[in-house]
Enzyme design. Structure first.
Site, PDB file in Angstrom:
ATOM      1  N   PRO A 132      -8.098  -2.314  36.109  1.00  0.00           N
ATOM      2  CA  PRO A 132      -9.170  -1.914  36.993  1.00  0.00           C
ATOM      3  C   PRO A 132      -9.376  -2.815  38.207  1.00  0.00           C
ATOM      4  CG  PRO A 132     -10.009  -2.368  34.785  1.00  0.00           C
ATOM      5  CD  PRO A 132      -8.569  -2.580  34.750  1.00  0.00           C
ATOM      6  N   GLU A 133      -9.100  -2.293  39.363  1.00  0.00           N
ATOM      7  CA  GLU A 133      -9.523  -2.884  40.614  1.00  0.00           C
ATOM      8  C   GLU A 133     -10.586  -1.927  41.144  1.00  0.00           C
ATOM      9  OE1 GLU A 133      -7.770  -5.033  43.293  1.00  0.00           O
ATOM     10  OE2 GLU A 133      -5.899  -5.531  42.290  1.00  0.00           O
TER      11      GLU A 133
END
Length: 281
Positions: free
Chosen positions: A2-3
């Site tokens: 997750p960015e």
DNA sequence: CGGAGTGTTAGTCG
DNA sequence: CCGACTAACACTCC
């Protein structure tokens, strides 16, 4: 995985299904993954789902909030009879039986649907907080990179005060929030700026170019993350598709997409930086 | 077995 | 108080 783009994608997906759901049960399988009193959650209804930087907020009917950070290996998977919705670090948990060995917190709703928080490395967390607790958490963050408040003037002024490498400066959440390693590397490449240059060495023109590049790659990431995240039938579909169009990240030894020079890798602040030694000066 | 990993923070030092 | 730097968190995969 997750960015910011993936967290935004997860947020959008959960926003379609969670509002209106009433929590009936919370199971904390790993103490470290949840802070707060779980007993306070039962009977509360989810009012809204929002994102700020990489933090997801579920607003609850009682006036408190569940704030969630997936860190490096977190996942949120919402399971109903019809579908699995969510995303995060791609692992087999997306398609395997839930709860899995990585499941840390389980929220069950009145309609028997379930939200699983999986986190292999246990760096991520869910916290039950009041208004002040949420404000405290968000106060640490500068404005979101895709926020209009991040103007070239703001960005240039921030950089002028810092003497660390520009790559590390743009990953500092107090400068701009939401730029992780992948997008930091790609934005610097798009802007043709060497990651090792000090933040305060950039001219206004360069800072502006970099800012535009950061917004560009993050926006592109959101588009690509949103494009493939809907297919939960296989793990490939859950990883988002930005990785297929990334510029330099994790492409050591491959040709630069602009000039063909071999992409190099170096260490900055304990993390890998990928860059083109010809384009980025 | 060693090393690396898409994120953040506590602690130290100047 | 601020900025820079390092170690640490816990686990899997190569």
């Amino acid at each position: 995985m997750p960015e910011l783009p993936e967290v935004e994608t997860i947020t959008r997906r959960l926003r379609e299904v969670l509002p209106g759901k009433t929590i009936t049960l919370i199971e904390v399988l790993r103490e470290k993954s949840f802070r707060g009193d779980p007993a306070l959650l039962a009977g509360q209804q989810v009012i809204a789902v929002d994102r700020r930087s990489k933090i997801i907020t579920l607003s609850l009917s009682g006036g408190s909030f569940l704030i969630i950070h997936l860190k490096m290996t977190g996942q949120l998977i919402y399971v109903s009879k019809k579908q699995r919705i969510g995303g995060g670090h791609p692992t087999n948990d997306f398609v395997s039986a839930l709860p899995s060995s990585h499941t840390r917190v389980v929220l069950t709703f009145a309609d028997k649907t379930v939200l699983y928080f999986n986190d292999m490395r246990v760096f991520g967390w869910i916290r039950l907080v009041a208004n002040e607790g949420r404000d405290l958490e968000l106060a640490k963050l500068g404005p979101d990179i895709i926020d209009e408040a991040v103007t070239p003037e703001y960005f240039f002024a921030k950089l002028a005060k810092r003497s660390l490498p520009i790559k590390q400066a743009i990953m500092d959440n107090s400068v701009v929030a939401g730029v992780g390693n992948i997008y930091a590397c790609d934005a610097l490449h798009l802007a043709k700026i060497n990651p090792a240059r000090t933040a305060n060495s950039l001219s206004k023109v360069e800072a502006t170019r970099l800012l535009v590049a950061m917004k560009t790659v993050i926006t592109l990431g959101i588009e690509k993350g949103g494009a493939s995240i809907q297919n939960y039938k296989n793990v490939e579909g859950l990883t988002g598709s930005y990785q297929h169009i990334r510029r330099v990240y994790a492409r050591e030894g491959e040709p630069c997409p602009v000039c063909g020079t071999k992409i190099e890798r170096m260490k900055q602040g304990g993390r890998s930086t990928f860059f083109c030694p010809s384009c980025q000066i």
